[in-house]
Design an enzyme around this catalytic site. Structure first.
Site, PDB file in Angstrom:
ATOM      1  CB  SER A   5      -0.891   0.022   1.240  1.00 37.64           C
ATOM      2  OG  SER A   5      -0.109   0.254   2.403  1.00 37.64           O
ATOM      3  CG  ASP A   6       1.472   5.866  -1.424  1.00 39.71           C
ATOM      4  OD1 ASP A   6       2.387   6.011  -0.577  1.00 39.71           O
ATOM      5  OD2 ASP A   6       1.331   6.639  -2.388  1.00 39.71           O
ATOM      6  CD1 TRP A   7       4.960   5.378   4.773  1.00 39.57           C
ATOM      7  CD2 TRP A   7       4.775   4.161   2.914  1.00 39.57           C
ATOM      8  NE1 TRP A   7       6.023   4.493   4.728  1.00 39.57           N
ATOM      9  CE2 TRP A   7       5.938   3.739   3.600  1.00 39.57           C
ATOM     10  CE3 TRP A   7       4.452   3.504   1.730  1.00 39.57           C
ATOM     11  CZ2 TRP A   7       6.782   2.727   3.124  1.00 39.57           C
ATOM     12  CZ3 TRP A   7       5.293   2.488   1.252  1.00 39.57           C
ATOM     13  CH2 TRP A   7       6.437   2.126   1.952  1.00 39.57           C
ATOM     14  CG  ASN A   8      -2.786   6.382   6.599  1.00 38.64           C
ATOM     15  OD1 ASN A   8      -3.373   5.381   7.010  1.00 38.64           O
ATOM     16  ND2 ASN A   8      -3.142   7.599   6.937  1.00 38.64           N
ATOM     17  CB  ALA A   9      -2.881   4.176   0.226  1.00 37.93           C
TER      18      ALA A   9
END
Ligand SMILES: *[C@@H]1O[C@H](CO)[C@@H](O)[C@H](O)[C@H]1NC(C)=O
Ligand SMILES: *[C@@H]1O[C@H](CO)[C@@H](O)[C@H](O)[C@H]1NC(C)=O
Ligand SMILES: *[C@@H]1O[C@H](CO)[C@@H](O)[C@H](O)[C@H]1NC(C)=O
Length: 738
Positions: A253-257
């Site tokens: 995941s993108d950071w916190n996506a």
């Protein structure tokens, strides 16, 4: 003029190493080892290997929990596409957009290899790049500069080379962002809704190249796609990436996506990063014990967790990280000082070569360039010097003070040094009789005064953008407009109106509008230097003084007005991608709009003549029939023909030409752009020398995506063939029929 379009000795060594290097195992071998490891792991260990240790919980921007049962580490994931973020010392290479502007496969590969050799030295396992998920349909979008081009073919070729270089150095590359993250405004809430054909022919296109190059890791993006977040979108992740493209690596995941425990797991996500949100104490921990619970209550199958772990382990084995991979040698959170010095003089030299060969000469009237020992030279603008507060004064380069050499955001690095244009010009002219006059602010009156005291003036202007978590001078990631910053037009006007021949150097993230500047008759030359990285000044003087002939070509279109592009970022929460296939030059061609400087354009100090077009294509029309392997249908990448032409250096100095092949599809492929880039070849030639440009056509290069059958199809009929020096300077025309 020495004029070597080739690399210097030190960067040649990097180049040779990059071309020789290869990944260690095949996917099948990597899967065998991963599968055998899987048997030894406890459930908790498996969960830990796919869960980030929370934001700032380890030395890298992303870290996982290390298992005890097998010799596998806490994985270190670190930004980014042009450097290893936060660490120092580190080499800050030219940005992706400059690498793209070289149109030089070998240099792009060598850049990847050198970047990742440094990352490996620091103990990084997964380097978060290349960036290929913002194609730049919106010229003002904040992160276009991290990627290579607004053309999917050039983006795709560059992506493949970058990944081969990076993974050849023993680091897992991470292709990002998947998919359709075309602007910064509302990036975490907007839904990108392109039609299926546009999705495949533009935005997915370079990801085929990434998967084909055996990329170990892919990062899903913040935005939604057709209403569902990219990181929990079953159709996009399981259906397209792992299905159609046959991706065998792991998806992070993108950071916190990430937005869910169960849905993300079942939709194909393999690792959550950074494992939490950015708050203290950390919130939004979707996996960890929550994933364990979801498996216990049956909402996520055990086989899904085993698949995640297998994919994560396979990437690690694929690039040989089970052997001799160094421990992490820096921390992102304490100033980044590394316990090892991973930079080398050869890497600095390579950074200079790439920056030099990416420079695009847009205008050169009255043979203003190269400079011929002027009696005096005025160097004007704040972009000519390093920020007096230091090249790294702003975190993540989130300010535009002093010369611009990278954009801002997570895709940046800490300059070990930054060679400013002025200091390189001083270095170059040391011991000569040329007097240098300076005005190192953007004050127009002061600039004009400096110009009046000199024979020739060089004015530096710029335009910056970056990631939306930082706002710089009112630009919230995406640019508010395509004008130069700091009143650059007024500065150039004031200088040009002193009647001095005026050379304009542009450092920018992408297109800027040049009409105001071009209206000044004394603006004799315009040099686009993009975002050149740490060796900025040296690369520029290599071109300005004629040691090397410029050989960069625009990787996007420069229009006359922003409206000409027909695309601006939106504040709506839905983008229907109504422009479809018609972005950048495809749009200008289709709409009959004359750009100021077209895609693929760039001048040289010499001239080139084209001759002897030959075309040999042998393929039957119809869809691919092969089974899906890594990269897509087995036959999609088959070479089905070649186009070739001769290029002769018809001028007086050595120079390199980028010969370009564009293809026009037959009418049986409905509403296709008039021409699309499908080949390029960069050839360095001494005066009088000829070289042959050979363009190999893969089946995909003459296919379109048929939405009814959901297949790549070679249309029946007559294809048009265009070979030339840019997308509009076509020198040879032909055709072939299938
Ligand atoms: C199973 O557990 C997960 C994680 O605690 C939870 O999100 C999900 O709602 C649970 N499902 C059922 C059917 O109990
Ligand atoms: C690291 O090595 C480079 C040579 O590549 C050298 O110029 C530099 O001074 C070294 N930096 C440190 C901090 O030791
Ligand atoms: C950048 O320039 C502005 C305007 O001159 C100034 O106020 C600011 O302090 C500078 N910031 C840094 C970090 O150099």
């Amino acid at each position: 003029m020495r004029s070597l379009g080739t690399s210097t000795a030190a960067s040649s060594l990097v180049l040779a190493a990059a071309l020789a290097s290869a990944q260690v195992l095949t996917w099948d071998q990597a899967y065998q080892r991963a599968t055998s490891d899987l048997q030894k792991l406890t459930q908790d260990e498996k969960i830990g290997m796919v869960t980030g240790v929370t934001w700032m919980g380890g030395p890298c921007v992303g870290n996982t929990y290390a298992p005890q049962s097998i010799p596998y580490p806490s994985l270190c994931l670190q930004d980014g596409p042009l450097s290893s973020r936060f660490a120092n010392p580190i080499t800050v290479f030219p940005a992706g957009i400059n690498a793209g502007a070289t149109w030089d496969r070998d240099l792009i590969r060598a850049r990847g290899a050198a970047m990742s050799a440094e990352a490996k030295g620091l103990g990084v396992n997964v380097q978060l790049g290349p960036a290929l998920g913002a194609l730049g349909k919106i010229p003002s979008a904040g992160r276009n500069w991290e990627g290579f081009s607004s053309d999917p073919y050039l983006m795709g070729i560059a992506t493949g080379e970058a990944i081969k270089g990076m993974q050849g150095s023993g680091v897992q590359a991470c292709a990002k962002h998947f998919l359709l993250n075309e602007q910064e405004h509302n990036r975490e809430t907007i839904s990108s809704n392109p039609d299926d054909r546009t999705l495949h022919e533009l935005y997915l296109w370079p990801f085929y190249d990434a998967v084909k190059a055996n990329v170990a890791s892919v990062m899903c993006s913040y935005n939604k796609v057709h209403g569902t977040w990219a990181c929990e979108n079953d159709e996009l992740l399981n259906g397209i990436l792992k299905g159609e493209l046959g991706f065998k690596g792991h998806l992070i995941s993108d950071w916190n996506a990430q937005h869910s425990t169960v849905l993300s797991a079942n939709s194909g996500l393999d690792m959550t990063m950074p494992g939490s949100d950015f708050s203290t104490p950390p919130g939004s921990i979707y996996w960890g014990q929550n994933l364990a619970a979801a498996i216990s209550n049956g909402s996520v199958p055990q086989s899904r967790l085993d698949d995640m772990v297998t994919r994560v382990l396979a990437g690690w084995y694929l690039v040989g990280q089970d052997k001799d991979h160094p421990p992490v040698a820096f921390s992102s959170w304490d100033g980044g000082a590394a316990s090892v010095n991973v930079t080398t003089p050869a890497h600095g030299d390579l950074a200079r070569t790439i920056a030099r060969d990416s420079i695009v000469l847009l205008k050169n009237a009255r043979k203003a360039l190269p400079l011929k020992k002027p009696a005096s030279l005025a160097v004007i603008g704040s972009d000519a010097i390093v920020n007096p507060n230091g090249a790294n004064a702003c975190p993540d380069r989130g300010c535009n003070n002093g010369t611009l050499a990278q954009g801002w955001g997570s895709g940046t690095g800490e300059f070990p040094y930054l060679v400013a244009p002025l200091s390189a010009i001083q270095e170059k002219l040391a011991g000569t009789r040329t007097k240098i006059v300076t005005s190192t602010t953007d004050d127009a009156a002061a600039g004009a005064e400096a110009a009046r005291a000199a024979e020739t003036a060089i004015v530096f202007i710029n335009s910056d953008s970056g990631e939306g978590y930082i706002t710089v001078e009112g630009h919230a990631g995406d640019r508010n407009n395509l004008d130069p910053w700091h009143d650059g037009n007024a500065l150039v006007q004031a200088v040009a109106r002193t009647n001095r021949p005026t050379i304009v150097v542009v450092h920018s993230v992408g297109a800027i509008l040049l009409e105001t500047i071009l209206a000044e008759p004394n603006v004799v030359a315009i040099v686009w230097a993009g975002l050149p990285g740490q060796e900025s000044g040296h690369a520029l003087t290599d071109i300005l003084f004629g040691d090397t002939s410029p050989s960069g070509k625009l990787p996007y279109t420069i229009g006359k007005t922003e409206a000409d592009y027909g695309a601006h970022w939106t504040t709506e929460l839905v983008d229907n991608f109504a422009e479809g296939l018609f972005i950048d030059y495809r749009h200008f061609d289709q709409a009959g709009i004359k750009p100021r400087y077209e895609f693929g354009f760039g001048l040289s100090y010499t001239t080139f003549k084209y001759s002897t077009l030959a075309t040999a294509v042998n393929v039957a029309p119809g869809p691919t029939t092969g089974k899906t392997i890594v990269g897509g249908p087995e036959d999609l990448f088959d070479i089905v023909g070649t186009v070739s032409a001769y290029v002769r250096n018809s001028g007086r100095v050595t120079g390199a030409e980028v010969a370009q092949l564009y293809i026009g599809y037959p009418d049986s492929a409905p509403s296709t752009p008039p021409k699309q880039l499908r080949g390029f070849s960069k050839i360095n030639l001494v005066p009088g020398q000829s070289g042959q440009a050979i363009f190999e056509l893969r089946r995909r290069d003459i296919s379109y995506w048929d939405v009814a059958t959901k297949k790549w199809v070679v249309p029946k009929g007559k294809f048009k063939v265009y070979v030339g020096s840019s997308s509009r300077d076509i020198r040879l025309k032909g055709s072939f029929t299938v």
